[in-house]
Design an enzyme around this catalytic site. Structure first.
Site, PDB file in Angstrom:
ATOM      1  N   THR A  21     -94.161 -11.330  35.289  1.00  0.00           N
ATOM      2  CA  THR A  21     -93.997 -10.441  36.430  1.00  0.00           C
ATOM      3  C   THR A  21     -93.467 -11.159  37.663  1.00  0.00           C
ATOM      4  O   THR A  21     -93.606 -12.374  37.814  1.00  0.00           O
ATOM      5  CB  THR A  21     -95.341  -9.778  36.791  1.00  0.00           C
ATOM      6  OG1 THR A  21     -96.281 -10.790  37.190  1.00  0.00           O
ATOM      7  CG2 THR A  21     -95.909  -9.005  35.608  1.00  0.00           C
ATOM      8  N   TRP A  24     -87.709 -11.691  33.238  1.00  0.00           N
ATOM      9  CA  TRP A  24     -86.664 -11.625  34.245  1.00  0.00           C
ATOM     10  C   TRP A  24     -85.758 -12.841  34.085  1.00  0.00           C
ATOM     11  O   TRP A  24     -86.205 -13.920  33.701  1.00  0.00           O
ATOM     12  CB  TRP A  24     -87.265 -11.649  35.648  1.00  0.00           C
ATOM     13  CG  TRP A  24     -88.077 -10.440  36.005  1.00  0.00           C
ATOM     14  CD1 TRP A  24     -89.395 -10.237  35.737  1.00  0.00           C
ATOM     15  CD2 TRP A  24     -87.612  -9.280  36.696  1.00  0.00           C
ATOM     16  NE1 TRP A  24     -89.790  -9.014  36.232  1.00  0.00           N
ATOM     17  CE2 TRP A  24     -88.717  -8.406  36.825  1.00  0.00           C
ATOM     18  CE3 TRP A  24     -86.384  -8.899  37.240  1.00  0.00           C
ATOM     19  CZ2 TRP A  24     -88.631  -7.172  37.460  1.00  0.00           C
ATOM     20  CZ3 TRP A  24     -86.293  -7.669  37.880  1.00  0.00           C
ATOM     21  CH2 TRP A  24     -87.402  -6.817  37.980  1.00  0.00           C
ATOM     22  N   TYR A  49     -95.371   5.822  39.435  1.00  0.00           N
ATOM     23  CA  TYR A  49     -95.363   5.313  38.061  1.00  0.00           C
ATOM     24  C   TYR A  49     -96.254   6.164  37.166  1.00  0.00           C
ATOM     25  O   TYR A  49     -95.958   6.381  35.993  1.00  0.00           O
ATOM     26  CB  TYR A  49     -95.827   3.853  38.028  1.00  0.00           C
ATOM     27  CG  TYR A  49     -94.766   2.878  38.474  1.00  0.00           C
ATOM     28  CD1 TYR A  49     -93.964   2.224  37.552  1.00  0.00           C
ATOM     29  CD2 TYR A  49     -94.557   2.625  39.824  1.00  0.00           C
ATOM     30  CE1 TYR A  49     -92.977   1.343  37.952  1.00  0.00           C
ATOM     31  CE2 TYR A  49     -93.574   1.745  40.246  1.00  0.00           C
ATOM     32  CZ  TYR A  49     -92.782   1.103  39.298  1.00  0.00           C
ATOM     33  OH  TYR A  49     -91.801   0.234  39.707  1.00  0.00           O
ATOM     34  N   CYS A  92     -87.412  -4.849  42.344  1.00  0.00           N
ATOM     35  CA  CYS A  92     -88.799  -4.513  42.031  1.00  0.00           C
ATOM     36  C   CYS A  92     -89.590  -4.207  43.291  1.00  0.00           C
ATOM     37  O   CYS A  92     -89.637  -5.036  44.205  1.00  0.00           O
ATOM     38  CB  CYS A  92     -89.442  -5.669  41.267  1.00  0.00           C
ATOM     39  SG  CYS A  92     -91.223  -5.525  41.062  1.00  0.00           S
TER      40      CYS A  92
END
Length: 329
Positions: free
Chosen positions: A135, A101, A199, A68
């Site tokens: 996140t 995750w 993005y 990431c």
């Protein structure tokens, strides 16, 4: 960051959700950054009255995936500052589902310090009905198992200013006071137009929004290319936080963003100043050793099923060029 849960579309244009747990880990009662009120570095635009935790070696664990880009900057900063012995690091695998995750790189699929399979467990320990995406990066209080903060721009800021008593004596000055007034708008443009700009291209919902995003991205990349024509790093002759923030996008550009996110006017390798600069950073201790191209590609091409429904991960590009002489010394 969890790309499946950290963005929204408005009018088919991409907008990133920048609402995070706002807690700070501070060395004292107030921020150690004398310019914190003037230049707030977190996800809010003004200084915040937020819960404060104390800096304590060994108390916290940084959970950050190499795959990431938003988490990657915290891994690099931790390494550059020499904080490995005071702040442990847990590394989730490169892929995740809609929930969280996971620690599938660790034996038994559990983080060896926190004892959890999913980062979601640490979020729920803090707030059982946590409503947003799970996140990375996230800093977790080891004893309670609770997430302290997931505010990624604030995390790297505070690693520098608040953990200064534990930094390596030769650590770079990532936030030089004499450059701060110039550095803050540079970092803001890098975030809005480049870090987030790729993005904005990749998740555009219409041709019109894509073309607008594409134009903004390349205007910013051309600006950086020109800026680097007469200076080694973004702010001159010293590596700063601004360089770390740009690097995590550049190192993914040809492998992911050029094709997967349709940012394909040209490759990074075709921009002489940016390509030399990116290799210069890559070959600096603390950068390349925290890059894993296989994890990077697997993350984007497997997780983004709406963009790449086959889940096929490309074999290229050739990574050997990153080690060629950069000529920027």
């Amino acid at each position: 960051m969890n790309d499946t849960a950290s963005y929204a579309t408005h009018g088919e244009s991409f907008e990133r959700d920048m609402t995070y747990l706002p807690d700070r880990i501070l060395a004292g009662e107030a921020s150690a950054d004398p310019l914190d009120a003037e230049f707030p570095s977190g996800s809010k635009d003004s200084p915040r009255d937020v819960p404060v935790w104390s800096v304590e070696p060994g108390r916290y664990r940084l959970v950050a995936a190499r795959a990431c880009p938003w988490a990657h900057r915290s891994i690099i900063v931790r390494r550059l500052l020499g904080l490995e012995d005071v702040l442990s690091w847990g590394a989730p695998g490169p892929t995740h589902d809609q929930r969280s995750w996971t620690f599938d790189l660790d034996p038994g699929g559990r983080d060896p310090v926190l004892g959890i399979e999913r980062l979601q467990e640490a979020y729920f320990a803090r707030q059982p009905d946590y409503p947003r995406g799970i996140t990375v990066p996230a800093i977790v209080d080891v004893e309670s198992g609770q997430v302290v903060t997931n505010d990624f721009p604030q995390i790297t800021h505070d690693l520098f200013f608040e953990w200064r008593d534990h930094r390596h004596p030769d650590a770079p000055d990532l936030w030089p006071a004499d450059l701060r007034a110039e550095m803050e708008p540079v970092m803001k443009r890098i975030f809005t137009e480049i870090n987030n700009g790729v993005y904005r291209c990749g998740f555009a919902g219409t041709q019109e929004s894509y073309e607008e995003a594409y134009g903004r991205l390349w205007a910013a990349l051309d600006w950086v290319e020109e800026r680097l024509a007469d200076r080694r790093y973004l702010m001159g002759e010293r590596i700063t936080e601004a360089d770390v923030r740009l690097f995590t996008t550049l190192v993914r550009f040809d492998a992911v963003y050029h094709g997967h996110f349709k940012c394909n006017r040209n490759k990074l390798t075709e921009m002489p100043h940016l390509w030399g600069y990116a290799r210069d950073l890559f070959q600096t201790p603390g950068f390349a050793d925290e890059v894993d191209f296989d994890q990077i590609k697997k993350h984007y091409y497997v997780v983004h099923e709406d963009i790449n429904p086959t889940g096929i991960v490309p074999a290229g590009p050739d990574e050997s060029g990153w080690l060629t002489p950069h000529g920027r010394g």
